[in-house]
Design a protein around this motif. Sequence first.
Motif, PDB file in Angstrom:
ATOM      1  N   ALA A 132       0.811  -1.214   0.000  1.00  0.00           N
ATOM      2  CA  ALA A 132       0.000   0.000   0.000  1.00  0.00           C
ATOM      3  C   ALA A 132       0.843   1.263   0.000  1.00  0.00           C
ATOM      4  N   ASN A 133       2.052   1.194   0.528  1.00  0.00           N
ATOM      5  CA  ASN A 133       2.857   2.391   0.704  1.00  0.00           C
ATOM      6  C   ASN A 133       3.757   2.673  -0.493  1.00  0.00           C
ATOM      7  N   ALA A 134       4.116   3.925  -0.636  1.00  0.00           N
ATOM      8  CA  ALA A 134       4.991   4.311  -1.736  1.00  0.00           C
ATOM      9  C   ALA A 134       6.393   3.740  -1.561  1.00  0.00           C
ATOM     10  N   GLN A 135       6.819   3.552  -0.314  1.00  0.00           N
ATOM     11  CA  GLN A 135       8.108   2.946  -0.032  1.00  0.00           C
ATOM     12  C   GLN A 135       7.878   1.576   0.595  1.00  0.00           C
ATOM     13  N   PRO A 136       8.131   0.498  -0.136  1.00  0.00           N
ATOM     14  CA  PRO A 136       7.832  -0.846   0.364  1.00  0.00           C
ATOM     15  C   PRO A 136       8.617  -1.185   1.624  1.00  0.00           C
ATOM     16  N   GLY A 137       7.977  -1.966   2.497  1.00  0.00           N
ATOM     17  CA  GLY A 137       8.656  -2.454   3.683  1.00  0.00           C
ATOM     18  C   GLY A 137       9.561  -3.633   3.367  1.00  0.00           C
ATOM     19  N   VAL A 138      10.334  -4.035   4.372  1.00  0.00           N
ATOM     20  CA  VAL A 138      11.306  -5.109   4.186  1.00  0.00           C
ATOM     21  C   VAL A 138      10.628  -6.417   3.803  1.00  0.00           C
ATOM     22  N   ALA A 139       9.514  -6.746   4.458  1.00  0.00           N
ATOM     23  CA  ALA A 139       8.849  -8.026   4.205  1.00  0.00           C
ATOM     24  C   ALA A 139       8.408  -8.147   2.747  1.00  0.00           C
ATOM     25  N   ASN A 140       7.810  -7.093   2.216  1.00  0.00           N
ATOM     26  CA  ASN A 140       7.340  -7.160   0.834  1.00  0.00           C
ATOM     27  C   ASN A 140       8.482  -7.083  -0.169  1.00  0.00           C
ATOM     28  N   ARG A 141       9.558  -6.402   0.176  1.00  0.00           N
ATOM     29  CA  ARG A 141      10.723  -6.412  -0.716  1.00  0.00           C
ATOM     30  C   ARG A 141      11.325  -7.811  -0.783  1.00  0.00           C
ATOM     31  N   LEU A 142      11.333  -8.483   0.348  1.00  0.00           N
ATOM     32  CA  LEU A 142      11.818  -9.856   0.377  1.00  0.00           C
ATOM     33  C   LEU A 142      10.917 -10.771  -0.449  1.00  0.00           C
ATOM     34  N   ALA A 143       9.625 -10.676  -0.246  1.00  0.00           N
ATOM     35  CA  ALA A 143       8.689 -11.592  -0.903  1.00  0.00           C
ATOM     36  C   ALA A 143       8.607 -11.361  -2.407  1.00  0.00           C
ATOM     37  N   ALA A 144       8.897 -10.143  -2.855  1.00  0.00           N
ATOM     38  CA  ALA A 144       8.858  -9.872  -4.294  1.00  0.00           C
ATOM     39  C   ALA A 144       9.870 -10.697  -5.054  1.00  0.00           C
ATOM     40  N   ARG A 145      10.838 -11.294  -4.336  1.00  0.00           N
ATOM     41  CA  ARG A 145      11.808 -12.192  -4.969  1.00  0.00           C
ATOM     42  C   ARG A 145      11.290 -13.628  -5.048  1.00  0.00           C
ATOM     43  N   LEU A 146      10.155 -13.878  -4.378  1.00  0.00           N
ATOM     44  CA  LEU A 146       9.624 -15.237  -4.296  1.00  0.00           C
ATOM     45  C   LEU A 146       8.394 -15.443  -5.167  1.00  0.00           C
ATOM     46  N   THR A 147       7.847 -14.379  -5.748  1.00  0.00           N
ATOM     47  CA  THR A 147       6.605 -14.492  -6.508  1.00  0.00           C
ATOM     48  C   THR A 147       6.550 -13.415  -7.584  1.00  0.00           C
ATOM     49  N   THR A 148       5.759 -13.670  -8.601  1.00  0.00           N
ATOM     50  CA  THR A 148       5.514 -12.651  -9.624  1.00  0.00           C
ATOM     51  C   THR A 148       4.159 -11.976  -9.421  1.00  0.00           C
ATOM     52  N   ARG A 149       3.409 -12.415  -8.425  1.00  0.00           N
ATOM     53  CA  ARG A 149       2.085 -11.845  -8.153  1.00  0.00           C
ATOM     54  C   ARG A 149       2.225 -10.711  -7.145  1.00  0.00           C
ATOM     55  N   VAL A 150       2.609  -9.547  -7.640  1.00  0.00           N
ATOM     56  CA  VAL A 150       2.907  -8.396  -6.799  1.00  0.00           C
ATOM     57  C   VAL A 150       2.036  -7.232  -7.247  1.00  0.00           C
ATOM     58  N   PHE A 151       1.300  -6.641  -6.311  1.00  0.00           N
ATOM     59  CA  PHE A 151       0.371  -5.561  -6.625  1.00  0.00           C
ATOM     60  C   PHE A 151       0.626  -4.378  -5.690  1.00  0.00           C
ATOM     61  N   THR A 152       0.496  -3.187  -6.241  1.00  0.00           N
ATOM     62  CA  THR A 152       0.845  -1.984  -5.492  1.00  0.00           C
ATOM     63  C   THR A 152      -0.257  -0.938  -5.589  1.00  0.00           C
ATOM     64  N   ALA A 153      -0.135   0.067  -4.719  1.00  0.00           N
ATOM     65  CA  ALA A 153      -1.130   1.152  -4.714  1.00  0.00           C
ATOM     66  C   ALA A 153      -0.985   2.037  -5.942  1.00  0.00           C
ATOM     67  N   THR A 154       0.249   2.339  -6.323  1.00  0.00           N
ATOM     68  CA  THR A 154       0.494   3.208  -7.469  1.00  0.00           C
ATOM     69  C   THR A 154       1.630   2.642  -8.310  1.00  0.00           C
ATOM     70  N   ALA A 155       1.755   3.189  -9.510  1.00  0.00           N
ATOM     71  CA  ALA A 155       2.797   2.722 -10.432  1.00  0.00           C
ATOM     72  C   ALA A 155       4.188   3.177 -10.006  1.00  0.00           C
ATOM     73  N   ASP A 156       4.270   4.100  -9.038  1.00  0.00           N
ATOM     74  CA  ASP A 156       5.567   4.617  -8.611  1.00  0.00           C
ATOM     75  C   ASP A 156       6.280   3.712  -7.607  1.00  0.00           C
ATOM     76  N   VAL A 157       5.587   2.701  -7.092  1.00  0.00           N
ATOM     77  CA  VAL A 157       6.183   1.815  -6.092  1.00  0.00           C
ATOM     78  C   VAL A 157       7.211   0.909  -6.764  1.00  0.00           C
ATOM     79  N   ARG A 158       8.402   0.870  -6.198  1.00  0.00           N
ATOM     80  CA  ARG A 158       9.486   0.080  -6.792  1.00  0.00           C
ATOM     81  C   ARG A 158       9.539  -1.311  -6.182  1.00  0.00           C
ATOM     82  N   LEU A 159       8.866  -2.245  -6.847  1.00  0.00           N
ATOM     83  CA  LEU A 159       8.929  -3.661  -6.493  1.00  0.00           C
ATOM     84  C   LEU A 159       8.955  -4.458  -7.782  1.00  0.00           C
ATOM     85  N   ALA A 160       9.713  -5.547  -7.772  1.00  0.00           N
ATOM     86  CA  ALA A 160       9.778  -6.394  -8.957  1.00  0.00           C
ATOM     87  C   ALA A 160       8.403  -6.970  -9.278  1.00  0.00           C
ATOM     88  N   HIS A 161       8.094  -7.063 -10.550  1.00  0.00           N
ATOM     89  CA  HIS A 161       6.854  -7.671 -11.060  1.00  0.00           C
ATOM     90  C   HIS A 161       5.596  -6.900 -10.669  1.00  0.00           C
TER      91      HIS A 161
END
Length: 368
Positions: A132-161
Amino acid sequence: MTSQRTVPEPRVVVAGGHSAGHIEPTMNFADALCRLEPTARITALGTVRGLDTTLIPARGYPLELIPPVPLPRTLNPALLRTPGKLRDSVRAAGAVLDRVRAEVVVGFGGYVAAPAYLAAHRRGLPIVIHEANAQPGVANRLAARLTTRVFTATADVRLAHATAIGIPLRPAITGLDRPAQRDAARRRFGLRPDGPVLLATGGSQGARAINVAVSGAAPALRAAGVQVLHITGPQHTVEPPYADGYVVVPYVEEMAHAYAAADVAICRSGAMTCAELSAVGLPAAYVPLPLRGGEQRHNAEPIVAAGGALLVDNADLDPAWIETTLLPVLTDPARIAAMSGRAVAAGAPDADVVLARHVLTAIAERRR
């Protein structure tokens, strides 16, 4: 998209505990999933450390408690103590996944998310992330390496996939017809039906800077015919500067009523606040909390860029700013209407259903 009957009795574990900012979108998603699939079995992971034991049972979902694992954002002594705590929490989360025969883990960050992600990964379960946040927390940054099903509040959030879908909100917010509810909402708070209303709120705990600035600008607001609905927070006290048209309350349970009564808001820019105000088309002056690397500022910037809000630093907020910058907006109905439309355009009112459908698709693909 997946139809309702394609995935019978989906078994879902959600992990988004500790703070209201994590719990609220988690529960809103769970509600949307149940609307799409009434047979869904949803279990929430939580800890005793935050608001989990209060907010989650109130929404009617089973709660399973695991040890909290706050992941430090920087290298510090707490990091050395994390592996053992994380191992115990992952084991506890895994036991829950096995007991409820989970088919997917949907995480929203917070203290319980990382153990849930790791336990799911070890079992080969699909992982779905929402940030939900513009700056991802540690847990979600970690999990973004484990899955391609990643959804964010806005397009500006920097997370893989990442795919931007907005933040899951309650139907009471996304379905709010502010013009239709305005008169009733104003009567609820003892406000006059005519003239502009400024909603001042610092979130669930209030904000001293907002309280001081708004109450200090009361003479100018009153002279301009602006009414004020001032939600101070339960730990703060503000004496109403005048009786007619300045209403002070410590807390509002259903914010939809406050949104319906108002024409403009002045508030913090937490992720949920930004999402809700955009969804209902309420222009705002956002005052980001000056902590955590300016995270709240990033939440507000897309709405400001779209023309649906103003932005003022906490240090610059004072009665003079309200008088010189905010008051001209409050007394200009055409500008308020334009900002309202731009705020709506920056929102995403169907994020709860969109996320629920992605989760049902993940389960269907696993079953195949």
